[in-house]
Design an enzyme around this catalytic site. Structure first.
Site, PDB file in Angstrom:
ATOM      1  N   ASP A   1      -1.272   6.420   3.414  1.00  0.00           N
ATOM      2  CA  ASP A   1      -1.010   4.696   2.428  1.00  0.00           C
ATOM      3  C   ASP A   1       0.270   4.873   1.850  1.00  0.00           C
ATOM      4  O   ASP A   1       0.580   3.590   0.817  1.00  0.00           O
ATOM      5  CB  ASP A   1      -1.961   4.644   1.668  1.00  0.00           C
ATOM      6  CG  ASP A   1      -2.663   4.958   0.763  1.00  0.00           C
ATOM      7  OD1 ASP A   1      -1.821   6.126   0.445  1.00  0.00           O
ATOM      8  OD2 ASP A   1      -2.850   4.596  -0.438  1.00  0.00           O
TER       9      ASP A   1
ATOM     10  N   LYS B   1      -4.587  10.945 -12.388  1.00  0.00           N
ATOM     11  CA  LYS B   1      -3.665  10.140 -13.507  1.00  0.00           C
ATOM     12  C   LYS B   1      -3.360  10.243 -14.716  1.00  0.00           C
ATOM     13  O   LYS B   1      -5.324   9.960 -15.625  1.00  0.00           O
ATOM     14  CB  LYS B   1      -5.277   9.183 -13.618  1.00  0.00           C
ATOM     15  CG  LYS B   1      -5.614   9.212 -11.861  1.00  0.00           C
ATOM     16  CD  LYS B   1      -4.573   7.782 -11.433  1.00  0.00           C
ATOM     17  CE  LYS B   1      -4.633   7.404  -9.576  1.00  0.00           C
ATOM     18  NZ  LYS B   1      -4.370   8.293  -8.782  1.00  0.00           N
TER      19      LYS B   1
ATOM     20  N   ASP C   1       4.792   3.897  -2.452  1.00  0.00           N
ATOM     21  CA  ASP C   1       3.610   3.797  -2.101  1.00  0.00           C
ATOM     22  C   ASP C   1       3.066   2.434  -1.956  1.00  0.00           C
ATOM     23  O   ASP C   1       3.365   1.787  -3.453  1.00  0.00           O
ATOM     24  CB  ASP C   1       2.725   4.155  -3.962  1.00  0.00           C
ATOM     25  CG  ASP C   1       1.398   4.321  -4.103  1.00  0.00           C
ATOM     26  OD1 ASP C   1       0.317   4.469  -2.694  1.00  0.00           O
ATOM     27  OD2 ASP C   1       0.732   3.465  -4.662  1.00  0.00           O
TER      28      ASP C   1
HETATM   29  N1  GDD Z   1     -10.879  10.875   4.867  1.00  0.00           N
HETATM   30  C1  GDD Z   1     -11.064  10.637   3.903  1.00  0.00           C
HETATM   31  N2  GDD Z   1     -11.622  10.890   2.562  1.00  0.00           N
HETATM   32  N3  GDD Z   1      -9.747  10.058   2.966  1.00  0.00           N
HETATM   33  C2  GDD Z   1     -10.068   9.459   1.612  1.00  0.00           C
HETATM   34  C3  GDD Z   1     -11.301   8.912   1.029  1.00  0.00           C
HETATM   35  C4  GDD Z   1     -12.722  10.115   1.535  1.00  0.00           C
HETATM   36  O1  GDD Z   1     -13.524  10.212   0.810  1.00  0.00           O
HETATM   37  N4  GDD Z   1     -10.537   9.197  -0.583  1.00  0.00           N
HETATM   38  C5  GDD Z   1      -9.306   8.651  -0.051  1.00  0.00           C
HETATM   39  N5  GDD Z   1      -9.076   8.656   0.677  1.00  0.00           N
HETATM   40  C6  GDD Z   1      -7.310   8.699   1.663  1.00  0.00           C
HETATM   41  C7  GDD Z   1      -6.935   7.817   1.102  1.00  0.00           C
HETATM   42  O2  GDD Z   1      -6.901   6.641   1.943  1.00  0.00           O
HETATM   43  C8  GDD Z   1      -5.311   7.868   1.097  1.00  0.00           C
HETATM   44  O3  GDD Z   1      -4.890   7.281   2.014  1.00  0.00           O
HETATM   45  C9  GDD Z   1      -5.576   9.250   0.154  1.00  0.00           C
HETATM   46  O4  GDD Z   1      -6.865   9.525   0.977  1.00  0.00           O
HETATM   47  C10 GDD Z   1      -5.276   9.600  -1.664  1.00  0.00           C
HETATM   48  O5  GDD Z   1      -6.049   8.501  -1.478  1.00  0.00           O
HETATM   49  P1  GDD Z   1      -5.996   7.115  -2.899  1.00  0.00           P
HETATM   50  O6  GDD Z   1      -7.084   6.003  -3.413  1.00  0.00           O
HETATM   51  O7  GDD Z   1      -4.961   6.495  -2.026  1.00  0.00           O
HETATM   52  O8  GDD Z   1      -5.941   7.815  -4.247  1.00  0.00           O
HETATM   53  P2  GDD Z   1      -4.932   7.400  -5.021  1.00  0.00           P
HETATM   54  O9  GDD Z   1      -3.478   6.467  -4.608  1.00  0.00           O
HETATM   55  O10 GDD Z   1      -5.317   6.492  -6.721  1.00  0.00           O
HETATM   56  O11 GDD Z   1      -3.551   8.950  -5.528  1.00  0.00           O
HETATM   57  C11 GDD Z   1      -2.975   9.546  -3.946  1.00  0.00           C
HETATM   58  O12 GDD Z   1      -1.594   9.359  -4.248  1.00  0.00           O
HETATM   59  C12 GDD Z   1      -0.711   9.328  -4.865  1.00  0.00           C
HETATM   60  C13 GDD Z   1       0.938   8.990  -4.031  1.00  0.00           C
HETATM   61  O13 GDD Z   1       0.351   8.243  -3.832  1.00  0.00           O
HETATM   62  C14 GDD Z   1      -3.146  10.758  -5.168  1.00  0.00           C
HETATM   63  O14 GDD Z   1      -3.115  11.609  -4.574  1.00  0.00           O
HETATM   64  C15 GDD Z   1      -1.775  10.858  -6.261  1.00  0.00           C
HETATM   65  O15 GDD Z   1      -1.918  12.442  -6.865  1.00  0.00           O
HETATM   66  C16 GDD Z   1      -1.015  10.723  -5.726  1.00  0.00           C
HETATM   67  O16 GDD Z   1       0.278  10.777  -6.580  1.00  0.00           O
HETATM   68 MG    MG Z   2      -2.819   5.668  -2.705  1.00  0.00          MG
END
Ligand code: GDD
Ligand code: MG
Length: 371
Positions: free
Chosen positions: A107, A158, A217
């Protein structure tokens, strides 16, 4: 170099509602193709030939669109029965992986040099290497503290405001050794950010590297607009950015633009779109396939989805309009307003201040006003 890549696509995208009411976040169109296509494009450009898509829930839209390949990037899908979290998702998709591989969040947009991160990973002998990027506000991300040798001393997902003492965050792309998978227990949700990286940081086997290059992001209407701007202005390399050419204008040959309409670059007008007399499109505007912009209307710094109708004299500025929406005459949609897909907005309405109208809602004539 041709490492395989596991691409995580599990999240819900709630901050992008109502745009994500019908389309999953990673499939929202960015200019003319799904967000995820830009991730595939980036991987391909750096020699990745095998992508395993780790799906937290049914990937129907992704599979229907991309099928089993994206150019020379071969795609396969692994779907979890229950979302397994980021580490669980990576481990489940990676299966019996026996070589070094990339894992990344599907994403965000990036154009970092993947060869450079692999070189760094090999040089340090790390079990895991995290791509880092500086941001103004790390609170929504994974904050990463580094030792002088590039080792991650702390990984804090976070962080609370008082914990923020660096601007470097996890850019959501990793190089992993297969042995990292052994740290992921099966049968329950496990987070790479909260469970795995902190453990590796304690043992000193995870490194981080901040490379130059674009990173965004895409999680809010604001960053969704920003992503469009950056593609149209070629802030990073993309196929569609290149296709805009020297004049930063791409008007599909099957669209109809009235001679008295003005197109102000950068601008993209999709297939079958109609721009009527006296309308202005741009600068920084995307008009989706089959949409019709009425006489004297204005679309500026805005994204208009597919099959949208915009009435005479209406304006859409700094806002997003979802697919199949109808905007009546004399409306003003401005300041990060989001009109959901299929909305019918009667004439004479003003949307402002980030107001969002849910999918398929009908708003009567002259109902909404902002002074
Ligand atoms: N297969 C799978 N299964 N993918 C998952 C799951 C799951 O249960 N949960 C989340 N994801 C995928 C999301 O679709 C996304 O592509 C990625 O894993 C990260 O999850 P997000 O829910 O989008 O996390 P975030 O945006 O709060 O934070 C993440 O991204 C940041 C950068 O954009 C973390 O990785 C942070 O550390 C990072 O800074
Ligand atoms: Mg995300």
């Amino acid at each position: 170099m041709s490492l395989p890549a596991v691409i995580l696509v599990g999240g819900q995208g709630t901050r992008l509602r109502p745009l994500t009411d019908r389309i999953r976040k990673d499939m929202l169109p960015l200019v003319d193709r799904p967000l995820l296509a830009f991730t595939f494009e980036h991987l391909r450009r750096h020699g990745v030939r095998r992508g395993i898509i780790s799906c937290g829930y049914l990937p129907t839209q992704i599979q229907e669109h991309f099928g089993s390949s994206y150019g020379d990037l071969e795609l396969s899908y692994r779907v979890e029965d229950e979302p397994l979290g980021t580490a669980g998702g990576i481990a489940f998709a990676a299966g019996e992986m026996s070589e070094t591989f990339f894992a990344l969040n599907g994403d965000s947009l990036r154009d970092a040099d993947l060869g450079a991160i692999v070189d760094f990973h090999r040089k340090t002998g790390a079990k895991a290497t995290i791509l880092l990027t500086p941001v103004a506000d790390p609170s929504r991300y994974g904050l990463v503290r580094l030792s002088p040798d590039g080792r991650v001393s702390t990984f804090l997902e976070k962080p609370r405001p008082e914990e923020i003492d660096t601007d470097l965050i996890n850019a959501g792309l990793y190089v992993l050794e297969p042995e990292v998978l052994e740290l992921v227990p099966t049968g329950r949700a496990v987070s790479i950010e909260r469970d795995v990286f902190p453990r590796l940081a304690d043992e000193g086997s995870v490194y981080g590297i901040a490379l130059d290059g674009y990173w965004l992001d895409v999680g809010t209407p604001e960053s969704f607009l920003q992503a469009h701007r950056d593609v149209l202005e070629r802030s990073f390399a993309t196929e569609i950015g290149d296709a805009l050419g020297a004049d930063f204008t791409l008007v599909d040959p099957s669209s109809k633009v009235h001679p008295s309409a003005r197109l102000v670059p950068p601008v993209f007008v999709g297939p079958g779109a109609v721009v009527e007399n006296g309308a202005r499109v741009g600068s920084l505007a995307v008009v989706g396939a089959g949409s019709r912009l009425g006489p004297g209307s204005l679309v500026e710094n805005a994204v208009v989805g597919a099959r949208v109708r915009i009435g005479d004299g209406s304006s859409v500025v700094g806002s997003v309009v979802g697919d199949d929406a109808e905007i009546g005459e004399g409306c003003e949609v401005r300041s990060l307003a989001v009109v959901g897909p299929g909305v019918k907005l009667g004439r004479g309405n003003t949307l402002d201040h980030g107001l969002r109208i849910g999918a398929d809602q009908t708003i009567p004539n002259d109902a909404l006003r902002f002074s």
